[in-house]
Design a protein around this motif. Sequence first.
Motif, PDB file in Angstrom:
ATOM      1  N   PHE A  19       2.260 -25.774  11.286  1.00  0.00           N
ATOM      2  CA  PHE A  19       2.295 -27.203  10.852  1.00  0.00           C
ATOM      3  C   PHE A  19       3.675 -27.634  10.116  1.00  0.00           C
ATOM      4  CE2 PHE A  19       1.422 -30.540   7.411  1.00  0.00           C
ATOM      5  CZ  PHE A  19       1.163 -31.450   8.344  1.00  0.00           C
ATOM      6  N   PHE A  20       3.743 -26.692   8.801  1.00  0.00           N
ATOM      7  CA  PHE A  20       4.791 -27.101   8.057  1.00  0.00           C
ATOM      8  C   PHE A  20       6.250 -26.679   8.695  1.00  0.00           C
ATOM      9  CE2 PHE A  20       1.580 -26.463   4.482  1.00  0.00           C
ATOM     10  CZ  PHE A  20       1.618 -27.849   4.113  1.00  0.00           C
ATOM     11  N   SER A  21       6.182 -25.793   9.662  1.00  0.00           N
ATOM     12  CA  SER A  21       7.427 -25.567  10.237  1.00  0.00           C
ATOM     13  C   SER A  21       7.705 -26.760  11.324  1.00  0.00           C
ATOM     14  CB  SER A  21       7.230 -24.166  11.261  1.00  0.00           C
ATOM     15  OG  SER A  21       7.158 -23.090  10.396  1.00  0.00           O
ATOM     16  N   TRP A  22       6.534 -27.451  11.593  1.00  0.00           N
ATOM     17  CA  TRP A  22       6.863 -28.453  12.479  1.00  0.00           C
ATOM     18  C   TRP A  22       7.595 -29.758  11.648  1.00  0.00           C
ATOM     19  CZ3 TRP A  22       2.975 -32.378  12.783  1.00  0.00           C
ATOM     20  CH2 TRP A  22       3.322 -33.731  13.666  1.00  0.00           C
ATOM     21  N   ARG A  23       7.231 -29.909  10.458  1.00  0.00           N
ATOM     22  CA  ARG A  23       7.164 -31.035   9.571  1.00  0.00           C
ATOM     23  C   ARG A  23       8.506 -30.828   9.015  1.00  0.00           C
ATOM     24  NH1 ARG A  23       3.604 -34.662   8.038  1.00  0.00           N
ATOM     25  NH2 ARG A  23       5.419 -35.650   7.505  1.00  0.00           N
ATOM     26  N   SER A  24       8.956 -29.502   8.868  1.00  0.00           N
ATOM     27  CA  SER A  24      10.326 -29.165   7.947  1.00  0.00           C
ATOM     28  C   SER A  24      10.842 -28.155   8.626  1.00  0.00           C
ATOM     29  CB  SER A  24       9.990 -28.846   6.336  1.00  0.00           C
ATOM     30  OG  SER A  24      10.993 -28.255   5.783  1.00  0.00           O
ATOM     31  N   ASP A  25      12.288 -28.560   9.191  1.00  0.00           N
ATOM     32  CA  ASP A  25      13.025 -27.491   9.736  1.00  0.00           C
ATOM     33  C   ASP A  25      13.280 -26.434   8.885  1.00  0.00           C
ATOM     34  OD1 ASP A  25      13.127 -29.117  11.735  1.00  0.00           O
ATOM     35  OD2 ASP A  25      15.057 -30.123  11.348  1.00  0.00           O
ATOM     36  N   SER A  26      13.471 -26.561   7.483  1.00  0.00           N
ATOM     37  CA  SER A  26      13.905 -25.526   6.712  1.00  0.00           C
ATOM     38  C   SER A  26      12.822 -24.380   6.372  1.00  0.00           C
ATOM     39  CB  SER A  26      14.602 -26.077   5.233  1.00  0.00           C
ATOM     40  OG  SER A  26      13.644 -26.849   4.922  1.00  0.00           O
ATOM     41  N   PHE A  27      11.551 -25.165   6.497  1.00  0.00           N
ATOM     42  CA  PHE A  27      10.379 -24.240   6.248  1.00  0.00           C
ATOM     43  C   PHE A  27      10.239 -22.816   7.039  1.00  0.00           C
ATOM     44  CE2 PHE A  27       6.028 -22.765   6.524  1.00  0.00           C
ATOM     45  CZ  PHE A  27       5.559 -22.725   5.106  1.00  0.00           C
TER      46      PHE A  27
END
Length: 314
Positions: A19-27
């Motif tokens: 989820f966070f990889s989808w919402r934030s490219d840098s995550f």
Amino acid sequence: MKTVERYAVLVVWALVVLFFSWRSDSFGSASTVKLILSTQTVILIATLGVMISLAVQEFDLSIGSVVGFGGCLVAVLDGVHGLPPGPAIAVTIVVCALFGAVNATVAVLLGVPSIIVTLGTGTLLTGITLGISDSKVVTGISAKTVRFVTDPFLFGIPLPFYCGLLLCLVLWFVLQHTPLGRRMVFIAENREVARLAGLRVTLIRAGALVATSTLGGLAGIVLAGTNSAANPQAGASYLLPAFAAAFLGSTTIVPGRFNAWGSFVAVYFLTTGITGLQYLGYAGWPEQVFYGGSLVAAVTLSHVAGHRKLPTFA
């Protein structure tokens, strides 16, 4: 059903990462992975320490104070009095172990509930920490100590993380594959029956409290080395994360038991969620929400599932 229960947190962890990889490219970058793994060693070691005492139904609320004291003591010995890093670390660990022996004496030998004893001794130790540091941030820790704690060791991650992994491995083996581990489970279930069965209940309970304080001191040393300084009030912030991760860890891998790999998963699962929210611009509240909510949820789930009774502070 049992398999789902064992690995549910791992599945949720993977979903959180996606989820966070989808919402934030840098995550999802390698630097974020290194950041998460490198910065949580203090909480991991403190959680493993708490887990040991919880495994025999002892509640050590002094863990945060021990972390703060250990960091300040090694900083004072190393940075102020110029003691070489090796002896400074050794003295700190021994003193923290002796503090654990004080907890064990009052709680186990005299029969005072450990939750009350450690609440009091933890407050006492906080005062001692403020005294030896003169209520100021202690600086001057030797560069050798700082490099040992912070320099990349393997895959760009400092050595303390791998020490935490090794500690998980050792505790997993002890708790799951040795007679001592089985005796600790027996004691947690029913102390009186364990005593009648001939187990050395007093010694094992006391040893667990000493181990908790010893690992708390080790966590404090890592904290001081990581920050190149020691804040006498920093330890308090590690009490809730340690207990939250330990209880959440008891719901995974080996559900119903406090276990090393479950604690490891819980520490980094919670950190992943907090870091992800920070990447999305949320700051301040995620840490309290995750740690507080996970502690309530983990204890509730364990109780509802019938794996473990609610804590009895006797």
